[in-house]
Design a protein around this motif. Structure first.
Motif, PDB file in Angstrom:
ATOM      1  N   GLY A  11      83.807  75.574  84.985  1.00 56.53           N
ATOM      2  CA  GLY A  11      83.426  76.096  83.673  1.00 56.53           C
ATOM      3  C   GLY A  11      84.410  75.669  82.594  1.00 56.53           C
ATOM      4  N   GLY A  12      83.971  75.732  81.365  1.00 54.51           N
ATOM      5  CA  GLY A  12      84.873  75.534  80.241  1.00 54.51           C
ATOM      6  C   GLY A  12      85.268  74.110  79.915  1.00 54.51           C
ATOM      7  N   THR A  13      84.623  73.125  80.546  1.00 53.66           N
ATOM      8  CA  THR A  13      85.015  71.731  80.297  1.00 53.66           C
ATOM      9  C   THR A  13      84.404  71.178  79.013  1.00 53.66           C
ATOM     10  N   GLY A  14      83.397  71.877  78.484  1.00 51.34           N
ATOM     11  CA  GLY A  14      82.760  71.409  77.245  1.00 51.34           C
ATOM     12  C   GLY A  14      81.299  70.999  77.422  1.00 51.34           C
ATOM     13  N   LYS A  15      80.676  71.437  78.492  1.00 51.68           N
ATOM     14  CA  LYS A  15      79.263  71.085  78.739  1.00 51.68           C
ATOM     15  C   LYS A  15      78.359  71.546  77.602  1.00 51.68           C
ATOM     16  N   THR A  16      78.519  72.813  77.209  1.00 54.71           N
ATOM     17  CA  THR A  16      77.642  73.350  76.164  1.00 54.71           C
ATOM     18  C   THR A  16      77.914  72.671  74.825  1.00 54.71           C
ATOM     19  N   THR A  17      79.187  72.486  74.528  1.00 50.88           N
ATOM     20  CA  THR A  17      79.553  71.806  73.278  1.00 50.88           C
ATOM     21  C   THR A  17      78.930  70.418  73.225  1.00 50.88           C
ATOM     22  N   ASN A 173      86.432  65.034  78.563  1.00 52.24           N
ATOM     23  CA  ASN A 173      86.516  65.766  77.295  1.00 52.24           C
ATOM     24  C   ASN A 173      87.892  66.413  77.149  1.00 52.24           C
ATOM     25  N   LYS A 174      88.229  66.811  75.932  1.00 49.36           N
ATOM     26  CA  LYS A 174      89.518  67.438  75.612  1.00 49.36           C
ATOM     27  C   LYS A 174      90.668  66.534  76.040  1.00 49.36           C
ATOM     28  N   PRO A 193      88.357  63.200  72.512  1.00 44.33           N
ATOM     29  CA  PRO A 193      89.676  63.814  72.315  1.00 44.33           C
ATOM     30  C   PRO A 193      89.642  65.341  72.221  1.00 44.33           C
ATOM     31  N   TYR A 194      90.782  65.950  72.522  1.00 44.83           N
ATOM     32  CA  TYR A 194      90.965  67.377  72.258  1.00 44.83           C
ATOM     33  C   TYR A 194      90.878  67.556  70.749  1.00 44.83           C
ATOM     34  N   ASP A 195      90.109  68.554  70.298  1.00 45.13           N
ATOM     35  CA  ASP A 195      89.876  68.727  68.863  1.00 45.13           C
ATOM     36  C   ASP A 195      89.745  70.211  68.526  1.00 45.13           C
ATOM     37  N   ILE A 198      86.637  72.095  66.829  1.00 41.64           N
ATOM     38  CA  ILE A 198      85.397  72.442  67.535  1.00 41.64           C
ATOM     39  C   ILE A 198      85.174  73.947  67.577  1.00 41.64           C
ATOM     40  N   GLU A 199      86.249  74.701  67.650  1.00 37.64           N
ATOM     41  CA  GLU A 199      86.143  76.153  67.756  1.00 37.64           C
ATOM     42  C   GLU A 199      85.304  76.754  66.620  1.00 37.64           C
ATOM     43  N   TRP A 202      81.422  78.005  66.846  1.00 37.74           N
ATOM     44  CA  TRP A 202      81.012  79.305  67.386  1.00 37.74           C
ATOM     45  C   TRP A 202      81.019  80.375  66.303  1.00 37.74           C
ATOM     46  N   PHE A 216      86.452  63.300  67.318  1.00 35.84           N
ATOM     47  CA  PHE A 216      85.556  63.799  68.369  1.00 35.84           C
ATOM     48  C   PHE A 216      84.092  63.579  67.982  1.00 35.84           C
TER      49      PHE A 216
HETATM   50  N1  LIG Z   1      87.065  68.300  72.878  1.00 35.71           N
HETATM   51  C1  LIG Z   1      87.431  69.580  72.752  1.00 35.71           C
HETATM   52  N2  LIG Z   1      88.614  69.922  72.187  1.00 35.71           N
HETATM   53  C2  LIG Z   1      88.993  71.202  72.053  1.00 35.71           C
HETATM   54  N3  LIG Z   1      88.268  72.240  72.461  1.00 35.71           N
HETATM   55  C3  LIG Z   1      87.069  71.977  73.044  1.00 35.71           C
HETATM   56  C4  LIG Z   1      86.586  70.651  73.225  1.00 35.71           C
HETATM   57  N4  LIG Z   1      85.368  70.717  73.822  1.00 35.71           N
HETATM   58  C5  LIG Z   1      85.110  72.020  74.003  1.00 35.71           C
HETATM   59  N5  LIG Z   1      86.120  72.796  73.539  1.00 35.71           N
HETATM   60  C6  LIG Z   1      86.236  74.268  73.598  1.00 35.71           C
HETATM   61  O1  LIG Z   1      86.363  74.647  74.960  1.00 35.71           O
HETATM   62  C7  LIG Z   1      85.673  75.873  75.209  1.00 35.71           C
HETATM   63  C8  LIG Z   1      84.635  75.680  76.308  1.00 35.71           C
HETATM   64  O2  LIG Z   1      83.619  74.808  75.833  1.00 35.71           O
HETATM   65  P1  LIG Z   1      82.115  74.958  76.312  1.00 35.71           P
HETATM   66  O3  LIG Z   1      81.347  73.892  75.604  1.00 35.71           O
HETATM   67  O4  LIG Z   1      81.646  76.348  76.156  1.00 35.71           O
HETATM   68  O5  LIG Z   1      82.289  74.590  77.864  1.00 35.71           O
HETATM   69  P2  LIG Z   1      81.322  74.850  79.120  1.00 35.71           P
HETATM   70  O6  LIG Z   1      79.919  74.887  78.599  1.00 35.71           O
HETATM   71  O7  LIG Z   1      81.589  73.689  80.005  1.00 35.71           O
HETATM   72  O8  LIG Z   1      81.744  76.135  79.735  1.00 35.71           O
HETATM   73  C9  LIG Z   1      85.065  76.298  73.874  1.00 35.71           C
HETATM   74  O9  LIG Z   1      85.912  77.222  73.267  1.00 35.71           O
HETATM   75  C10 LIG Z   1      85.006  75.003  73.081  1.00 35.71           C
HETATM   76  O10 LIG Z   1      85.067  75.222  71.700  1.00 35.71           O
END
Ligand SMILES: Nc1ncnc2c1ncn2[C@@H]1O[C@H](COP(=O)(O)OP(=O)(O)O)[C@@H](O)[C@H]1O
Ligand SMILES: [Mg+2]
Length: 262
Positions: A11-17, A173-174, A193-195, A198-199, A202, A216
């Motif tokens: 989880g948390g890798t950025g799939k949804t983003t 990602n990140k 890149p880490y960015d 993006i936060e 939400w 990014f």
């Molecule tokens: N490239 C990035 N740089 C910094 N933060 C990121 C990046 N991609 C995603 N995030 C942050 O990481 C967190 C998890 O992202 P999310 O898309 O919800 O992941 P997942 O769907 O894989 O659980 C969120 O707070 C999001 O804003």
């Protein structure tokens, strides 16, 4: 028809983003729908400000909503979100309804983007189901560049192989430059890149590509367009080949008019 999903067992890798922004980018040039498949922990509703809606994928799978009920819009993009409340644990999903949903959407859309949940337990089996019924072309793994994440991405790729789901490649990602990823994994198709910006998506209920131009978003934009052109052009090429083959073998007028509709 392009049916592509984003996945990692972590989880948390950025799939949804990435899924949401990818779908948003493509929606400007093709009829696109984003489906949040995380019926227990989906966050697309937060990203697009859909939290208050009565209908969502959970209520549809439980038989309480129609397909029309559950589709929302954000500019040109159509979205099917999941319930973000704790009601999610109260629904009983009927998976047959998921197949009907995708078959119906396939008629109407050029691109389906799946955002898959990390866990694929018996309770939350959508990824396995989608693979088995071939409701998808390929999956992109979204990983990070830490050592534990690389291990999980490799594991994820093995799992996809076991499920018989094709892999487009991995997006790292990140990225913070921790490791030379391409040295370790062959299938890297993109590094984002880490960015910190993006936060904001939400808070502002809007995909980051719409809010701000950053390294990014620029890189995701070119990656999305590149992938779409590969898929959609391949589609067009096979369609042309099909037309040609039919023309050569001689077809009825009725079949011909069917083809002309493309
Ligand atoms: N490239 C990035 N740089 C910094 N933060 C990121 C990046 N991609 C995603 N995030 C942050 O990481 C967190 C998890 O992202 P999310 O898309 O919800 O992941 P997942 O769907 O894989 O659980 C969120 O707070 C999001 O804003
Ligand atoms: Mg997610």
């Amino acid at each position: 028809m392009m049916k592509i999903g984003f996945y990692n067992i972590q989880g948390g890798t950025g799939k949804t983003t990435i899924a949401a922004n990818f779908a948003y980018i493509l929606s400007h040039s093709a009829k696109t729908i984003l489906i949040d498949c995380d019926i227990y922990g989906g966050t697309s509703a937060i990203l697009f400000g859909l939290e208050g809606r009565e209908h969502n994928l959970n209520t549809y799978l439980a038989g309480h909503s129609t397909i029309e009920d559950i589709i929302s819009k954000h500019d040109d993009l159509d979205i099917i979100h999941t319930d973000v409340s704790s009601d999610v644990f109260g629904y009983k999903p009927e998976l047959d309804r998921f197949e009907t949903l995708i078959q119906t959407l396939e008629e109407e859309y050029d691109i389906i983007v799946y955002d898959f949940p990390p866990n694929i337990t018996e309770d939350n089996p959508i990824l396995g189901y989608v693979g088995e019924l071939e409701l998808i072309n390929k999956v992109i793994v979204v990983g990070e560049d830490s050592i534990p994440s690389i291990v999980n991405s490799l594991k994820t790729m093995e799992l996809l192989k076991d499920l018989g789901i094709g892999l487009t490649g991995i997006i790292v990602n990140k990225y913070r430059g921790l490791t030379d990823i391409s040295e370790i994994i062959d299938d890297v198709i993109g590094i984002l890149p880490y960015d910190q910006n993006i936060e904001r998506q939400w808070v502002e209920s809007s995909p980051i590509v719409k809010l701000k131009k950053t390294k990014f978003t620029k890189e995701l934009l070119s990656l999305a367009n590149e992938l779409a052109s590969i898929y959609l052009e391949k589609d067009l090429a096979s369609l042309r080949a099909l037309k040609l083959a039919k023309a050569i073998s001689g077809i009825t007028e009725e079949e011909k008019s069917d083809l002309d509709e493309f």
